[in-house]
Design a protein around this motif. Structure first.
Motif, PDB file in Angstrom:
ATOM      1  N   PHE A 122      49.963   5.281 -76.802  1.00  0.00           N
ATOM      2  CA  PHE A 122      50.569   4.997 -75.501  1.00  0.00           C
ATOM      3  C   PHE A 122      50.704   6.219 -74.703  1.00  0.00           C
ATOM      4  CE2 PHE A 122      53.502   1.905 -78.380  1.00  0.00           C
ATOM      5  CZ  PHE A 122      51.933   1.290 -78.288  1.00  0.00           C
ATOM      6  N   LYS A 123      50.958   5.715 -73.376  1.00  0.00           N
ATOM      7  CA  LYS A 123      51.093   6.833 -72.461  1.00  0.00           C
ATOM      8  C   LYS A 123      52.501   6.831 -72.261  1.00  0.00           C
ATOM      9  CE  LYS A 123      47.579   4.963 -69.272  1.00  0.00           C
ATOM     10  NZ  LYS A 123      47.663   3.675 -69.814  1.00  0.00           N
ATOM     11  N   GLU A 124      52.635   8.165 -71.598  1.00  0.00           N
ATOM     12  CA  GLU A 124      54.266   8.385 -71.369  1.00  0.00           C
ATOM     13  C   GLU A 124      54.870   7.753 -70.482  1.00  0.00           C
ATOM     14  OE1 GLU A 124      54.875  12.881 -70.894  1.00  0.00           O
ATOM     15  OE2 GLU A 124      54.198  13.244 -72.847  1.00  0.00           O
ATOM     16  N   GLY A 125      56.206   7.225 -70.663  1.00  0.00           N
ATOM     17  CA  GLY A 125      56.905   6.251 -69.573  1.00  0.00           C
ATOM     18  C   GLY A 125      55.953   5.228 -69.431  1.00  0.00           C
ATOM     19  N   GLU A 126      55.199   4.689 -70.458  1.00  0.00           N
ATOM     20  CA  GLU A 126      54.559   3.274 -70.038  1.00  0.00           C
ATOM     21  C   GLU A 126      55.512   2.228 -70.144  1.00  0.00           C
ATOM     22  OE1 GLU A 126      51.071   3.354 -72.673  1.00  0.00           O
ATOM     23  OE2 GLU A 126      50.562   1.176 -72.059  1.00  0.00           O
ATOM     24  N   PHE A 127      56.516   2.224 -70.907  1.00  0.00           N
ATOM     25  CA  PHE A 127      57.060   0.703 -71.118  1.00  0.00           C
ATOM     26  C   PHE A 127      58.443   0.749 -70.534  1.00  0.00           C
ATOM     27  CE2 PHE A 127      53.827   1.444 -74.627  1.00  0.00           C
ATOM     28  CZ  PHE A 127      53.206   0.138 -74.243  1.00  0.00           C
ATOM     29  N   ASP A 128      58.769  -0.481 -70.058  1.00  0.00           N
ATOM     30  CA  ASP A 128      60.136  -1.024 -69.911  1.00  0.00           C
ATOM     31  C   ASP A 128      61.015  -1.091 -71.099  1.00  0.00           C
ATOM     32  OD1 ASP A 128      59.743  -1.402 -67.120  1.00  0.00           O
ATOM     33  OD2 ASP A 128      58.306  -2.858 -67.741  1.00  0.00           O
ATOM     34  N   VAL A 129      60.474  -1.658 -72.204  1.00  0.00           N
ATOM     35  CA  VAL A 129      61.137  -1.858 -73.373  1.00  0.00           C
ATOM     36  C   VAL A 129      60.284  -1.365 -74.660  1.00  0.00           C
ATOM     37  CG1 VAL A 129      62.534  -3.682 -74.847  1.00  0.00           C
ATOM     38  CG2 VAL A 129      62.125  -3.982 -72.170  1.00  0.00           C
ATOM     39  N   ILE A 130      60.784  -0.795 -75.592  1.00  0.00           N
ATOM     40  CA  ILE A 130      60.230  -0.737 -76.926  1.00  0.00           C
ATOM     41  C   ILE A 130      61.180  -1.661 -77.864  1.00  0.00           C
ATOM     42  CG2 ILE A 130      59.883   0.717 -78.704  1.00  0.00           C
ATOM     43  CD1 ILE A 130      58.934   2.918 -76.770  1.00  0.00           C
TER      44      ILE A 130
END
Ligand code: SAH
Length: 253
Positions: free
Chosen positions: A102-110
């Motif tokens: 994944f990319k850094e800061g890619e997701f609102d939620v994990i």
């Protein structure tokens, strides 16, 4: 057959590969304050055949990257997403949770149900944090002691299986130390283990054994599953999955 192949064959036909439930996933969605308004980008780590990934995509109209290291589970997840007509919202990926693409800061939620123990809770929450946006949310279920004291035999067993098993306050302290703010916690009730997970599995033992009649590994696998179920039945007052909802306080990765 090899143990892993057998494990995949036994667990693949089921809706979920660990304790959980639709109502409980919805409860976590609510405690996290998530809704359909913000076009959420969610990662579901250790997604199995997709129980939570599919629910998150359809309930929240979200985009869900669903990752698991077993390609067979991901194939089943793809099929289920197609059947539900939500394949365009799911990005299925095969890969290890210890080295996420994944990319850094890619997701609102994990999101991760019944899976983080494979790399360990503390390591997981720390290593996955960089993929979350600032103020992004972590929702993770983790095996948890329900009481401060417990029978010694149980304590010894779990400490040999997963030494990181702990109480909710210990897990929350780990989250706080890693710069998350705990927002919510609840435990999975009994039906999440029995009706939703163990009973469907138990019903499939006979056919599974019949199709592997002379396979010692298949017999041993079913025996191990039965022992796990018996352990739960005996000691369910002392452990369950805790569901932890926490906000990422790191400003940027
Ligand atoms: N979240 C799903 C599956 C839980 S079972 C559910 O609730 O139904 C745990 C899952 O983690 C399995 O699908 C297993 O294949 C996956 N898994 C185990 N170790 C892994 C690893 N190192 N990397 C990625 N996935 C892993």
């Amino acid at each position: 057959m090899e143990d892993l192949e057998l494990l995949i064959e036994l667990h693949r036909p089921h809706d979920r590969q660990g304790p959980g439930g639709i109502a409980e996933t919805n409860k976590a969605i609510q405690l996290a304050g998530l809704d359909q308004s913000s076009n959420l980008n969610i990662a579901d780590i250790g997604c199995g055949t997709g129980a939570s990934a599919l629910q998150l995509a359809s309930t929240l109209n979200a985009h869900v990257t669903a990752i698991d290291f077993l390609p067979e589970f991901i194939d089943t997840l793809k099929q289920r997403a197609n059947d539900l007509g939500i394949a365009d919202q799911i990005k299925p990926m095969v890969g290890p949770m210890e080295d996420l693409p994944f990319k850094e800061g890619e997701f609102d939620v994990i999101w991760s149900e019944g899976a983080i123990y494979n790399m360990g809770f503390e390591k997981g929450v720390k290593e996955w944090q960089r993929f979350l946006k600032p103020s992004g949310l972590l929702v993770v279920s983790e095996i948890t002691w329900l009481t401060d004291k417990r029978p010694e035999a149980l304590d010894t067993f779990w400490n040999s299986q997963y030494p990181e098993i702990g109480t909710a306050s210990e897990k929350m302290a780990i989250l706080e130390k890693a710069n998350y703010s705990p927002l919510g916690y609840f435990t999975l009730p009994e039906h999440c283990w029995l009706e939703n997970y163990y009973e469907p599995l138990q019903k499939s033992f006979a056919d599974f054994l019949a199709s592997h009649a002379d396979d010692k590994n298949a017999g041993a696998l079913v025996q191990a599953e039965k022992e796990e179920i018996a352990l739960y039945q005996r000691y369910k007052a002392y452990y369950s999955y805790g569901v932890y909802i926490a906000k990422n306080l790191e400003e940027s990765a």
